[in-house]
Design a protein around this motif. Structure first.
Motif, PDB file in Angstrom:
ATOM      1  N   ARG A 227      -5.391   4.113   2.890  1.00 62.60           N
ATOM      2  CA  ARG A 227      -5.252   4.527   1.481  1.00 62.60           C
ATOM      3  C   ARG A 227      -4.992   3.327   0.589  1.00 62.60           C
ATOM      4  O   ARG A 227      -5.679   3.302  -0.478  1.00 62.60           O
ATOM      5  N   ALA A 228      -4.245   2.423   1.133  1.00 62.94           N
ATOM      6  CA  ALA A 228      -4.282   1.098   0.491  1.00 62.94           C
ATOM      7  C   ALA A 228      -5.528   0.571  -0.086  1.00 62.94           C
ATOM      8  O   ALA A 228      -5.718  -0.136  -1.032  1.00 62.94           O
ATOM      9  N   VAL A 229      -6.336   0.304   1.176  1.00 65.02           N
ATOM     10  CA  VAL A 229      -7.490  -0.140   0.839  1.00 65.02           C
ATOM     11  C   VAL A 229      -8.375   0.612   0.002  1.00 65.02           C
ATOM     12  O   VAL A 229      -9.213  -0.021  -0.888  1.00 65.02           O
ATOM     13  N   ALA A 230      -8.571   1.906   0.078  1.00 68.97           N
ATOM     14  CA  ALA A 230      -9.262   2.717  -0.740  1.00 68.97           C
ATOM     15  C   ALA A 230      -8.849   2.687  -2.066  1.00 68.97           C
ATOM     16  O   ALA A 230      -9.727   2.603  -2.983  1.00 68.97           O
ATOM     17  N   THR A 231      -7.812   2.802  -2.322  1.00 72.67           N
ATOM     18  CA  THR A 231      -7.125   2.622  -3.979  1.00 72.67           C
ATOM     19  C   THR A 231      -6.786   1.228  -4.413  1.00 72.67           C
ATOM     20  O   THR A 231      -6.462   1.253  -5.650  1.00 72.67           O
ATOM     21  N   GLY A 232      -6.783   0.078  -3.577  1.00 76.55           N
ATOM     22  CA  GLY A 232      -6.271  -1.136  -4.050  1.00 76.55           C
ATOM     23  C   GLY A 232      -4.947  -1.277  -4.273  1.00 76.55           C
ATOM     24  O   GLY A 232      -4.488  -1.994  -5.012  1.00 76.55           O
ATOM     25  N   ASP A 233      -4.237  -0.500  -3.464  1.00 75.98           N
ATOM     26  CA  ASP A 233      -2.885  -0.592  -3.662  1.00 75.98           C
ATOM     27  C   ASP A 233      -2.037  -1.500  -2.714  1.00 75.98           C
ATOM     28  O   ASP A 233      -1.817  -1.684  -1.590  1.00 75.98           O
ATOM     29  N   VAL A 234      -1.729  -2.732  -3.625  1.00 81.52           N
ATOM     30  CA  VAL A 234      -1.237  -3.788  -2.740  1.00 81.52           C
ATOM     31  C   VAL A 234       0.350  -3.663  -2.281  1.00 81.52           C
ATOM     32  O   VAL A 234       0.547  -3.985  -1.180  1.00 81.52           O
ATOM     33  N   PRO A 235       1.231  -2.986  -3.032  1.00 84.22           N
ATOM     34  CA  PRO A 235       2.517  -2.769  -2.472  1.00 84.22           C
ATOM     35  C   PRO A 235       2.422  -1.835  -1.183  1.00 84.22           C
ATOM     36  O   PRO A 235       3.205  -2.094  -0.113  1.00 84.22           O
ATOM     37  N   LEU A 236       1.418  -0.825  -1.134  1.00 87.92           N
ATOM     38  CA  LEU A 236       1.216   0.124  -0.011  1.00 87.92           C
ATOM     39  C   LEU A 236       0.825  -0.834   1.190  1.00 87.92           C
ATOM     40  O   LEU A 236       1.340  -0.541   2.211  1.00 87.92           O
ATOM     41  N   LEU A 237      -0.110  -1.724   0.824  1.00 89.53           N
ATOM     42  CA  LEU A 237      -0.410  -2.754   1.981  1.00 89.53           C
ATOM     43  C   LEU A 237       0.685  -3.424   2.400  1.00 89.53           C
ATOM     44  O   LEU A 237       0.842  -3.479   3.660  1.00 89.53           O
ATOM     45  N   GLY A 238       1.436  -3.932   1.502  1.00 86.89           N
ATOM     46  CA  GLY A 238       2.419  -4.849   2.012  1.00 86.89           C
ATOM     47  C   GLY A 238       3.427  -3.946   2.766  1.00 86.89           C
ATOM     48  O   GLY A 238       4.036  -4.558   3.790  1.00 86.89           O
ATOM     49  N   GLU A 239       3.760  -2.714   2.574  1.00 84.34           N
ATOM     50  CA  GLU A 239       4.574  -1.754   3.304  1.00 84.34           C
ATOM     51  C   GLU A 239       4.242  -1.548   4.624  1.00 84.34           C
ATOM     52  O   GLU A 239       4.844  -1.532   5.551  1.00 84.34           O
ATOM     53  N   VAL A 240       2.698  -1.186   4.762  1.00 83.53           N
ATOM     54  CA  VAL A 240       2.242  -1.403   6.068  1.00 83.53           C
ATOM     55  C   VAL A 240       2.234  -2.390   7.053  1.00 83.53           C
ATOM     56  O   VAL A 240       2.705  -2.510   8.069  1.00 83.53           O
ATOM     57  N   ALA A 241       2.183  -3.558   6.379  1.00 85.90           N
ATOM     58  CA  ALA A 241       2.122  -5.130   7.376  1.00 85.90           C
ATOM     59  C   ALA A 241       3.344  -5.164   7.536  1.00 85.90           C
ATOM     60  O   ALA A 241       3.639  -5.719   8.812  1.00 85.90           O
ATOM     61  N   THR A 242       4.381  -4.945   6.815  1.00 85.64           N
ATOM     62  CA  THR A 242       5.894  -5.316   7.028  1.00 85.64           C
ATOM     63  C   THR A 242       6.245  -4.363   8.151  1.00 85.64           C
ATOM     64  O   THR A 242       6.722  -4.658   9.149  1.00 85.64           O
ATOM     65  N   ALA A 243       5.939  -3.018   8.241  1.00 91.32           N
ATOM     66  CA  ALA A 243       6.339  -2.206   9.238  1.00 91.32           C
ATOM     67  C   ALA A 243       5.723  -2.357  10.621  1.00 91.32           C
ATOM     68  O   ALA A 243       6.407  -2.553  11.607  1.00 91.32           O
ATOM     69  N   SER A 244       4.285  -3.026  10.413  1.00 92.29           N
ATOM     70  CA  SER A 244       3.615  -3.562  11.766  1.00 92.29           C
ATOM     71  C   SER A 244       4.495  -4.856  12.327  1.00 92.29           C
ATOM     72  O   SER A 244       4.720  -4.890  13.498  1.00 92.29           O
ATOM     73  N   ALA A 245       4.674  -5.651  11.356  1.00 99.28           N
ATOM     74  CA  ALA A 245       5.448  -6.887  11.532  1.00 99.28           C
ATOM     75  C   ALA A 245       6.686  -6.573  12.275  1.00 99.28           C
ATOM     76  O   ALA A 245       7.157  -7.225  13.469  1.00 99.28           O
ATOM     77  N   TRP A 246       7.607  -5.518  11.750  1.00 99.40           N
ATOM     78  CA  TRP A 246       8.791  -5.163  12.557  1.00 99.40           C
ATOM     79  C   TRP A 246       8.667  -4.788  13.908  1.00 99.40           C
ATOM     80  O   TRP A 246       9.449  -5.103  14.817  1.00 99.40           O
ATOM     81  N   ARG A 247       7.656  -4.164  14.279  1.00100.37           N
ATOM     82  CA  ARG A 247       7.347  -3.484  15.549  1.00100.37           C
ATOM     83  C   ARG A 247       7.109  -4.673  16.347  1.00100.37           C
ATOM     84  O   ARG A 247       7.350  -4.881  17.541  1.00100.37           O
ATOM     85  N   GLY A 248       6.143  -5.696  15.980  1.00 94.99           N
ATOM     86  CA  GLY A 248       5.602  -6.702  16.453  1.00 94.99           C
ATOM     87  C   GLY A 248       6.685  -7.718  17.054  1.00 94.99           C
ATOM     88  O   GLY A 248       6.580  -8.464  17.931  1.00 94.99           O
ATOM     89  N   ARG A 249       7.711  -7.807  16.158  1.00 91.63           N
ATOM     90  CA  ARG A 249       8.508  -8.975  16.197  1.00 91.63           C
ATOM     91  C   ARG A 249       9.696  -8.457  17.573  1.00 91.63           C
ATOM     92  O   ARG A 249      10.154  -9.189  18.210  1.00 91.63           O
ATOM     93  N   GLN A 250       9.586  -7.401  17.938  1.00 89.26           N
ATOM     94  CA  GLN A 250      10.436  -6.900  19.125  1.00 89.26           C
ATOM     95  C   GLN A 250       9.833  -7.466  20.328  1.00 89.26           C
ATOM     96  O   GLN A 250      10.572  -7.742  21.244  1.00 89.26           O
TER      97      GLN A 250
END
Length: 352
Positions: A227-250
């Protein structure tokens, strides 16, 4: 027996030579376990493209020599050597020629161990150079299959800047998310003091062992990123990246991760991203946000005060994706000499 030295200019000019290049990336925006079209679990990732650093390859093909008679400079690039042998076999079969040996020269400036795809960049540049020496261009899916065979898991650098969910252990695209990511300003940094990460030492859990709740969480992030890519939603993209990073840091255990997310929040960033197999990370900003220069400067000051070395500030490309290239003869091309051997940088990225 291949001479150890490089052939003379006259001798080299009589032999088919090809060149190839591949970029790197700046870690991942999303990584986890996802479902393919048949509902089967697959490890997958979406990388953050970065222009600039990359690998270049020159392959000097020697018809009539044994297929295993391959030399690589600099020495020690075993994955690239395997990629060269696989690409020679593929191209020789397609052109009806016997496989042969040759000389591969690699140059590049992608740091090793930061999770930026240094080995994949070498491998893809090599495959492209070998194909070019046969007068051919290979489709991205062909390059992906060869890359996975050469290094067991591959980053999707053969897709250039197209945002795609890529099954890195299978060499196939699970989903193309769109023509291009929304524009981002990325303040790059290196966690863990920029020490290289030994990716072979990282725990690898088979997708089948991933908990159902985790797979559902990854699929939700996939939907949000689409959805972020389709709509150009930068804050939503940031939300996804942060959530993925939080999982990866474990898995990586970055002790600075909480400080990084706090810095991002105070600087007005949309989120953070990390390399899930390295130490590179980025603070993500919306380029349309007011006071962007002030936000970036305050982020850089905060990183410095927390002892997190800043590396490179860059913007993602807003250009559309590159056109698909089918397997077949190249439409053109020329020879260009490879530059001098360049050793890999252990940590710091080149700054803009």
């Amino acid at each position: 027996m291949i001479p150890a030295g490089r052939p003379t200019a006259a001798a080299a000019g009589d032999l088919p030579t090809g060149t190839g290049h591949a970029p790197c990336h700046h870690g991942e925006l999303l990584q986890g376990v996802f479902l393919d079209g048949d509902g089967r679990r697959c490890a997958g990732l979406v990388t953050l493209p970065m222009a600039g650093p990359g690998s270049s390859a020159e392959f000097l093909r020697r018809p009539g020599t044994e297929p295993g008679a391959l030399t690589v400079r600099p020495a020690g690039r075993t994955k690239a050597a395997r990629a060269a042998a696989l690409a020679v076999a593929h191209c020789a079969e397609r052109t009806g020629q016997p496989p042969c040996g040759g000389e591969l020269r690699l140059t590049g400036d992608v740091p090793v161990g930061l999770g930026m795809g240094s080995s994949t960049s070498d491998v893809i540049a090599t495959v492209r150079a070998v194909a070019d020496s046969y007068g051919r261009r290979l489709a991205p899916d062909t390059i992906a299959r060869l890359a996975v065979r050469a290094e067991l898991a591959s980053d999707p650098l053969m897709l250039d800047a197209r945002p795609a969910l890529f099954a890195q252990r299978e060499g196939r695209v699970l989903e193309v998310l769109g023509p291009a990511l929304p524009p981002l300003v990325v303040v790059g940094c290196a966690l863990g003091g920029g020490a290289p990460v030994d990716t072979l030492s990282l725990p690898v859990r088979p997708p089948a062992e991933t908990a159902d709740d985790d797979v559902r969480a990854y699929e939700r992030l996939r939907t949000l990123l689409r959805r972020a890519v389709a709509t150009g939603d930068v804050p939503l993209l940031g939300e996804v990246a942060t959530a993925s990073a939080w999982r990866g840091r474990q898995a990586l255990g970055h002790p600075e991760f909480d400080a990084l997310t706090s810095i991002a929040r105070r600087a007005g960033a949309v989120g953070v991203q990390i390399a899930h197999s390295g130490s590179v990370a980025g603070v993500l900003f919306d380029p349309a946000a007011p006071g962007l220069r002030y936000r970036v400067r305050s982020c850089l000051r905060a990183l410095d005060s927390h002892g997190i070395p800043a590396t490179r500030t860059f913007t993602t490309s807003t250009s559309t994706s590159t056109k698909e290239i089918p397997d077949g003869p190249a439409r053109g091309g020329g020879r260009r000499p490879a530059g001098p051997d360049t050793s890999r940088r252990p940590a710091r990225l080149p700054a803009l």
